[in-house]
Write an enzyme that holds these catalytic residues in place. Structure first.
Site, PDB file in Angstrom:
ATOM      1  N   ASP A  27       0.861  -1.179   0.000  1.00  0.00           N
ATOM      2  CA  ASP A  27       0.000   0.000   0.000  1.00  0.00           C
ATOM      3  C   ASP A  27       0.898   1.229   0.000  1.00  0.00           C
ATOM      4  O   ASP A  27       1.987   1.203   0.578  1.00  0.00           O
ATOM      5  CB  ASP A  27      -0.893   0.020   1.236  1.00  0.00           C
ATOM      6  CG  ASP A  27      -2.000  -1.021   1.194  1.00  0.00           C
ATOM      7  OD1 ASP A  27      -2.410  -1.410   0.092  1.00  0.00           O
ATOM      8  OD2 ASP A  27      -2.456  -1.428   2.273  1.00  0.00           O
ATOM      9  N   ASP A  45      -7.020  -1.507  -4.484  1.00  0.00           N
ATOM     10  CA  ASP A  45      -8.080  -1.149  -3.546  1.00  0.00           C
ATOM     11  C   ASP A  45      -9.020  -0.120  -4.171  1.00  0.00           C
ATOM     12  O   ASP A  45     -10.240  -0.199  -4.017  1.00  0.00           O
ATOM     13  CB  ASP A  45      -7.501  -0.581  -2.252  1.00  0.00           C
ATOM     14  CG  ASP A  45      -6.621  -1.565  -1.506  1.00  0.00           C
ATOM     15  OD1 ASP A  45      -6.809  -2.788  -1.669  1.00  0.00           O
ATOM     16  OD2 ASP A  45      -5.732  -1.103  -0.761  1.00  0.00           O
TER      17      ASP A  45
END
Length: 186
Positions: free
Chosen positions: A145, A159
């Site tokens: 991330d 995401d």
């Protein structure tokens, strides 16, 4: 799988003869779904490769002052880092979502649904790739991330694709458009 197909509302139809008039049919809807999925997957994969090569173990890059920065982290859990001990379960869920989408594609006659499911498929594949191939091991990998808005969770392009696909599905459902192309006016 049949239960998921029933819930999402895709009736048993013959691909070429039962498509609603004027709707995309045949291979076009699969081509759209796959194109969107591949684009989302490649953008996610490329961004993660760049982040790992250039940003991991470095200071965060401020993009918009304190509002947005790029900061590499590894997330073994689900959204917001919840459930880090359940990586194998999240891997199984992602694989199941992919199988359901592939099965639903056979009965898909709606272009907006093809786009939405393509976003979900590309995002699921992106995060599944991390969970399978990244350290600490096969089916236990942590997702990369890097998009870090102020006062929010750090996330990635996979995401984002999953969220955008999910929002589009909610909108399509509220508007009464089914995956098979039929429209319900309730």
């Amino acid at each position: 799988m049949a239960e998921a197909e029933r819930v999402i509302g895709t009736p048993e139809v013959d691909d070429e003869t039962a498509a609603p008039a004027g709707q995309p049919r045949g291979k076009r809807r699969i081509a759209v779904l796959l194109t969107v999925a591949i684009l989302a997957y490649l953008l996610d994969l490329g961004s993660k490769m760049l982040v790992v090569a250039k940003l991991e173990h470095q200071e965060p890059i401020r993009v918009i002052g304190d509002l947005l920065k790029f900061q590499a982290i590894r997330n073994a859990g689900a959204a917001f880092g919840i459930g880090e001990a359940f990586t194998v379960i999240f891997t199984t869920i992602a694989a199941t979502v992919i199988v359901v989408i592939v099965r639903l594609a056979r009965k898909l006659y709606s272009l907006p649904w093809a786009i939405a499911l393509g976003l979900l498929l590309g995002g699921a594949l992106g995060n599944l790739t991390d969970r399978i191939f990244r350290s600490p091991g096969i089916f236990q990998g942590a997702v990369v991330d890097f998009i870090a808005p102020a006062h929010f969770a750090v996330f990635n392009l996979a995401d984002s694709a999953i969220c955008c696909g999910g929002v589009l599905i909610v909108i399509l459902s509220f508007r009464g458009l089914d995956p098979d192309g039929t429209v319900h006016k309730d």
